[in-house]
Design a protein around this motif. Structure first.
Motif, mmCIF file in Angstrom:
data_model
loop_
_atom_site.group_PDB
_atom_site.id
_atom_site.type_symbol
_atom_site.label_atom_id
_atom_site.label_comp_id
_atom_site.label_asym_id
_atom_site.label_seq_id
_atom_site.Cartn_x
_atom_site.Cartn_y
_atom_site.Cartn_z
ATOM 1 N N ASN A 42 -13.044 70.569 -19.962
ATOM 2 C CA ASN A 42 -13.198 71.056 -18.590
ATOM 3 C C ASN A 42 -12.950 72.566 -18.532
ATOM 4 O OD1 ASN A 42 -13.674 70.630 -15.776
ATOM 5 N ND2 ASN A 42 -11.474 70.841 -15.447
ATOM 6 N N ASP A 43 -11.957 73.047 -19.278
ATOM 7 C CA ASP A 43 -11.681 74.482 -19.299
ATOM 8 C C ASP A 43 -12.812 75.256 -19.978
ATOM 9 O OD1 ASP A 43 -9.139 74.915 -17.958
ATOM 10 O OD2 ASP A 43 -8.272 73.711 -19.557
ATOM 11 N N ASN A 45 -15.887 74.379 -19.898
ATOM 12 C CA ASN A 45 -16.939 74.387 -18.888
ATOM 13 C C ASN A 45 -16.663 75.428 -17.807
ATOM 14 O OD1 ASN A 45 -19.424 73.105 -17.863
ATOM 15 N ND2 ASN A 45 -18.101 72.508 -16.166
ATOM 16 N N CYS A 46 -15.408 75.550 -17.386
ATOM 17 C CA CYS A 46 -15.045 76.564 -16.387
ATOM 18 C C CYS A 46 -15.307 77.967 -16.917
ATOM 19 C CB CYS A 46 -13.572 76.428 -15.985
ATOM 20 S SG CYS A 46 -13.228 75.033 -14.891
ATOM 21 N N ASN A 50 -17.948 80.605 -15.391
ATOM 22 C CA ASN A 50 -17.545 81.941 -14.971
ATOM 23 C C ASN A 50 -18.449 83.008 -15.606
ATOM 24 O OD1 ASN A 50 -15.711 83.197 -13.182
ATOM 25 N ND2 ASN A 50 -14.586 84.022 -14.912
ATOM 26 N N THR A 82 -4.156 78.009 -17.170
ATOM 27 C CA THR A 82 -5.337 77.353 -17.728
ATOM 28 C C THR A 82 -6.583 78.119 -17.287
ATOM 29 O OG1 THR A 82 -5.769 75.842 -15.879
ATOM 30 C CG2 THR A 82 -4.211 75.084 -17.613
ATOM 31 N N CYS A 84 -9.453 76.941 -16.042
ATOM 32 C CA CYS A 84 -9.947 76.492 -14.738
ATOM 33 C C CYS A 84 -9.070 77.007 -13.596
ATOM 34 C CB CYS A 84 -10.052 74.976 -14.684
ATOM 35 S SG CYS A 84 -11.457 74.316 -15.621
ATOM 36 N N GLU A 88 -10.521 79.266 -10.637
ATOM 37 C CA GLU A 88 -10.477 78.698 -9.288
ATOM 38 C C GLU A 88 -9.392 79.315 -8.410
ATOM 39 O OE1 GLU A 88 -10.098 74.536 -10.191
ATOM 40 O OE2 GLU A 88 -12.117 74.458 -11.071
ATOM 41 N N TYR A 108 -16.968 81.617 -6.971
ATOM 42 C CA TYR A 108 -16.278 80.350 -6.777
ATOM 43 C C TYR A 108 -16.156 79.978 -5.300
ATOM 44 C CZ TYR A 108 -13.100 76.484 -7.183
ATOM 45 O OH TYR A 108 -12.542 75.248 -7.082
#
Length: 180
Positions: A42-43, A45-46, A50, A82, A84, A88, A108
């Protein structure tokens, strides 16, 4: 005979140096793999999102620079820990939703869709962003530093944010100016 012993000794020393170097590299790579294992998909992907939304119109070096700012923030005690959470980060309303135009990274909370468009150009840029994220994460895990000298802030060259005088300008890459 002495020449033979000398050559044998030199060859032996060379082999020992090479073996030592290989062992050091092996240990460094193992440490890098351990560090990378702590980064969740997930990180990754973030980070790719970005890169995509902040810099897809930049040359590769500019996209790499944005990735490094994200990682520099993650390692800085003033920011979340982290990827993400860094991406975010922003002001939120009473329901926990990001407030429009009040986020660290403008995409975002700009009110637009965060889905990757389904056209050839966007899909190519998305593939590039994912690859850049993987490469930068590998360099980060290996202890390398990126082209922005530890920068944690940046902005486009056509804006003048109120905070820019509070930081040290360290680089301009493409249309982004970087600060630490």
């Amino acid at each position: 005979m002495k020449i033979g012993n000398f050559l044998y000794g030199t060859l032996n020393a060379t082999v020992m140096c090479a073996m030592t170097a290989a062992a050091v590299i092996s240990v460094q790579e193992a440490r890098a793999e351990e560090k990378l294992a702590q980064i969740e998909d997930n990180d990754k992907n973030c980070l790719a999102k970005n890169i995509f939304f902040e810099a897809r119109n930049q040359e590769t070096e500019g996209r790499v620079a944005v990735a490094w700012v994200t990682l520099n923030r993650m390692e800085n005690s003033r920011y979340p820990t982290t990827i993400c959470a860094v991406v975010e980060q922003g002001h939120r309303d009473s329901n926990g939703n990001p407030i429009r135009n009040k986020c660290q990274f403008s995409w975002y909370c700009d009110g637009k869709s965060d889905n990757i468009p389904d056209n050839v150009i966007a899909q190519r840029a998305w593939s590039d962003a994912q690859l850049i994220a993987e490469v930068v994460l590998l360099d980060w895990a290996r202890g390398k530093r990126g082209p922005v000298f530890g920068a944690t802030m940046y902005h486009a060259d056509y804006v003048n944010p109120y905070w820019s005088d509070s930081y040290q300008r360290v680089a301009q890459i493409g249309t982004h100016i970087f600060y630490k």
